[in-house]
Design a protein around this motif. Structure first.
Motif, mmCIF file in Angstrom:
data_model
loop_
_atom_site.group_PDB
_atom_site.id
_atom_site.type_symbol
_atom_site.label_atom_id
_atom_site.label_comp_id
_atom_site.label_asym_id
_atom_site.label_seq_id
_atom_site.Cartn_x
_atom_site.Cartn_y
_atom_site.Cartn_z
ATOM 1 N N PHE A 115 0.912 -1.362 -0.097
ATOM 2 C CA PHE A 115 -0.102 0.005 -0.055
ATOM 3 C C PHE A 115 0.973 1.147 0.148
ATOM 4 C CE2 PHE A 115 -3.895 -2.005 2.570
ATOM 5 C CZ PHE A 115 -4.133 -2.967 1.790
ATOM 6 N N SER A 116 1.149 1.909 -1.014
ATOM 7 C CA SER A 116 1.894 3.062 -1.293
ATOM 8 C C SER A 116 1.471 4.352 -1.520
ATOM 9 C CB SER A 116 2.727 2.798 -2.507
ATOM 10 O OG SER A 116 3.667 3.600 -2.814
ATOM 11 N N SER A 117 1.331 5.274 -0.712
ATOM 12 C CA SER A 117 0.652 6.657 -0.748
ATOM 13 C C SER A 117 1.841 7.658 -1.316
ATOM 14 C CB SER A 117 0.303 7.204 0.479
ATOM 15 O OG SER A 117 -0.368 8.254 0.364
ATOM 16 N N SER A 118 1.233 8.470 -2.339
ATOM 17 C CA SER A 118 1.960 9.665 -2.809
ATOM 18 C C SER A 118 1.909 10.900 -1.984
ATOM 19 C CB SER A 118 1.206 10.011 -4.159
ATOM 20 O OG SER A 118 1.380 9.008 -4.934
ATOM 21 N N THR A 119 1.199 10.775 -0.494
ATOM 22 C CA THR A 119 1.090 12.162 0.144
ATOM 23 C C THR A 119 2.535 12.560 0.295
ATOM 24 O OG1 THR A 119 0.225 12.764 2.197
ATOM 25 C CG2 THR A 119 1.365 10.695 2.409
ATOM 26 N N LEU A 123 1.775 11.978 7.629
ATOM 27 C CA LEU A 123 2.441 10.850 8.263
ATOM 28 C C LEU A 123 1.666 9.415 7.872
ATOM 29 C CD1 LEU A 123 3.608 12.096 11.646
ATOM 30 C CD2 LEU A 123 4.866 12.240 9.285
ATOM 31 N N PRO A 124 2.456 8.291 7.462
ATOM 32 C CA PRO A 124 1.579 7.346 7.098
ATOM 33 C C PRO A 124 0.696 6.677 8.170
ATOM 34 C CG PRO A 124 4.011 6.757 7.078
ATOM 35 C CD PRO A 124 3.777 8.333 7.106
ATOM 36 N N SER A 125 1.152 6.814 9.341
ATOM 37 C CA SER A 125 0.388 6.556 10.694
ATOM 38 C C SER A 125 -0.829 7.037 10.686
ATOM 39 C CB SER A 125 0.978 6.443 12.048
ATOM 40 O OG SER A 125 1.271 8.013 12.107
ATOM 41 N N LEU A 126 -1.213 7.988 10.151
ATOM 42 C CA LEU A 126 -2.410 8.863 10.165
ATOM 43 C C LEU A 126 -3.472 8.462 9.173
ATOM 44 C CD1 LEU A 126 -1.217 12.506 10.009
ATOM 45 C CD2 LEU A 126 -1.997 11.425 11.999
ATOM 46 N N ASN A 136 1.321 -3.112 5.572
ATOM 47 C CA ASN A 136 1.894 -3.174 4.232
ATOM 48 C C ASN A 136 1.796 -1.638 3.592
ATOM 49 O OD1 ASN A 136 1.920 -5.869 3.895
ATOM 50 N ND2 ASN A 136 0.198 -6.138 2.995
ATOM 51 N N ILE A 137 1.879 -0.559 4.637
ATOM 52 C CA ILE A 137 1.578 0.661 4.295
ATOM 53 C C ILE A 137 3.105 1.354 4.327
ATOM 54 C CG2 ILE A 137 1.565 1.994 6.545
ATOM 55 C CD1 ILE A 137 -0.864 2.851 3.655
ATOM 56 N N VAL A 138 3.389 2.208 3.272
ATOM 57 C CA VAL A 138 4.423 3.052 3.127
ATOM 58 C C VAL A 138 4.031 4.239 2.591
ATOM 59 C CG1 VAL A 138 6.313 1.363 3.083
ATOM 60 C CG2 VAL A 138 5.115 2.027 0.918
ATOM 61 N N VAL A 139 4.642 5.359 2.682
ATOM 62 C CA VAL A 139 4.642 6.547 1.853
ATOM 63 C C VAL A 139 5.667 6.502 0.631
ATOM 64 C CG1 VAL A 139 4.817 8.922 1.485
ATOM 65 C CG2 VAL A 139 3.260 8.212 3.309
ATOM 66 N N ILE A 154 10.708 7.033 0.753
ATOM 67 C CA ILE A 154 10.056 5.823 1.199
ATOM 68 C C ILE A 154 9.879 6.112 2.661
ATOM 69 C CG2 ILE A 154 9.790 3.491 1.414
ATOM 70 C CD1 ILE A 154 11.255 3.381 -1.271
ATOM 71 N N ILE A 155 8.567 6.153 3.298
ATOM 72 C CA ILE A 155 8.631 6.340 4.747
ATOM 73 C C ILE A 155 7.542 5.328 5.435
ATOM 74 C CG2 ILE A 155 7.674 8.003 6.481
ATOM 75 C CD1 ILE A 155 8.229 9.552 3.215
ATOM 76 N N PRO A 156 7.983 4.474 6.169
ATOM 77 C CA PRO A 156 7.339 3.629 6.938
ATOM 78 C C PRO A 156 6.448 4.133 8.156
ATOM 79 C CG PRO A 156 9.253 3.382 7.935
ATOM 80 C CD PRO A 156 9.493 4.680 6.799
ATOM 81 N N ALA A 157 5.182 3.576 8.464
ATOM 82 C CA ALA A 157 4.519 3.761 9.793
ATOM 83 C C ALA A 157 5.278 3.112 10.873
ATOM 84 C CB ALA A 157 3.071 3.433 9.570
ATOM 85 N N PRO A 158 4.869 3.337 12.151
ATOM 86 C CA PRO A 158 5.485 2.524 13.073
ATOM 87 C C PRO A 158 5.258 0.959 12.935
ATOM 88 C CG PRO A 158 4.360 4.396 13.916
ATOM 89 C CD PRO A 158 4.205 4.529 12.334
ATOM 90 N N TRP A 159 4.121 0.771 12.421
ATOM 91 C CA TRP A 159 3.768 -0.743 12.154
ATOM 92 C C TRP A 159 4.332 -1.202 10.880
ATOM 93 C CZ3 TRP A 159 0.198 2.828 14.410
ATOM 94 C CH2 TRP A 159 -0.376 3.452 13.203
#
Ligand code: NAI
Length: 311
Positions: A115-119, A123-126, A136-139, A154-159
């Motif tokens: 799950f890749s966001s272009s934001t 922050l991906p945790s939001l 599976n989330i990353v920015v 490439i930015i990970p959330a804490p999880w």
């Protein structure tokens, strides 16, 4: 392994991602909530690919027709998401919308889809705490225009599963982008933290009347920016002395004392907004913005060719 990429949102950024993924033969399925956006995206992408090819600027390994044949549009989210190796979300910058869109993707996707966001700001945790596949989330934050400027943060959330961030980085490298991997989420990521440090100082220098808008921009475009197109600020220091330790010996005190002279952080509001806008509109009238963007894209293309030739 699946070679399918789902693109959710077919605006400016969704179109660029589609072209980059198709360039190396990924099967790209573009979804948008607006049917006419999908149609116009396909027309625009085909035209862009042809024109890039004609001008010798096409990226990737395939010719423009082969690349275009890899791209399909759909008005069903499921067709874009199911069995995709990666879903690149490119919907407008609105947190509630991103949360909703990702929930929709999460309800359909299998456990191994990235799950890749272009934001550019969230922050991906939001926007991933409520997802069953939140590991599976990353920015993957591109820089506009992504076709010409290869950096992706490439930015990970804490999880986020570290393997997901690693695989995303490998995919970005495969499509010819230049990924950097943040170890954790921080506001502004890195591109905007650096950009804002610079913008804050330009604001204060204009407020103090040290330079006008045109000249302050020249400091970057005809000065620092020329170096920074090739070397980062740290390598620059390394070369500007006999290595970094020598640079610190020579300049650390100066950096510290000049930096203490920086004015406190200001909010960008009040009469200076109008004053800077007036000077900028003298440089580039608002009805000439698109013309100037086209010039910028051409300049960036030539720069990226030069960089490639120097590698
Ligand atoms: P845009 O406004 O050009 O395109 C957004 C697209 O999303 C539109 O086609 C719209 O119809 C579609 N959309 C809206 N709601 C939807 C939904 N529920 N499902 C599917 N599609 C939907 O926006 P742009 O500029 O392409 O930005 C997209 C993302 O990329 C934003 O998060 C933005 O912050 C980020 N970004 C933008 C950059 C830029 O310079 N434009 C640079 C880097 C990142």
């Amino acid at each position: 392994m699946s070679r399918k990429i789902g693109i959710v949102g077919s605006g400016l950024i969704g179109r660029s991602w589609a072209m980059l993924f198709a360039g190396v033969g990924y099967q790209v399925v573009i979804y948008d909530i607006e049917a006419k956006q999908i149609e116009s995206a396909l027309v625009d992408i085909e035209q862009q690919l042809k024109s890039l090819e004609k001008n010798g600027l096409l990226r990737g390994k395939l010719n423009s027709s082969q690349q275009f044949a890899c791209i399909k549009g759909t008005n069903k989210l499921e067709e874009a998401v199911r069995d995709a190796v990666l879903v690149q979300e490119c919907v407008p910058e609105n947190l509630e919308l991103k949360r909703k869109v990702w929930k929709g993707v999460d309800d359909i996707a299998g456990p191994s889809t990235i799950f890749s966001s272009s934001t550019s700001t969230f922050l991906p945790s939001l926007f991933s705490d409520h997802l069953k596949n939140k590991k599976n989330i990353v920015v993957s934050h591109p820089v506009n225009p992504p076709y010409y400027v290869p950096l992706v943060e490439i930015i990970p959330a804490p999880w986020t599963d570290p393997a997901v961030a690693k695989k995303t980085r490998a995919i970005m490298e495969e499509i010819g982008q230049t990924p950097v991997s943040l170890s954790k989420e921080v506001p502004g990521f890195v591109v905007n933290r650096l950009q804002y440090a610079l913008l804050n100082e330009t604001w204060n220098l204009v407020a103090d009347g040290v330079l006008d808008v045109k000249d302050i921009d020249k400091v970057m475009s005809d000065g620092l920016g020329m170096r920074y197109a090739f070397l980062g600020p740290l390598e620059t220091t390394h070369l500007n002395a006999e290595g970094f330790v020598d640079y610190c010996d020579k300049y650390a005190n100066t950096i510290y004392s000049v930096s203490k002279d920086f004015k406190p952080l200001q909010k960008w509001e009040g009469p200076q907004v109008g004053e800077i806008a007036k000077q900028l509109e003298n440089m580039v009238p608002k009805d000439k913005l698109q013309e100037r963007r086209n010039w910028r894209d051409l300049a960036l293309t030539k720069l990226s060719q030069l960089k490639k030739s120097l590698q």
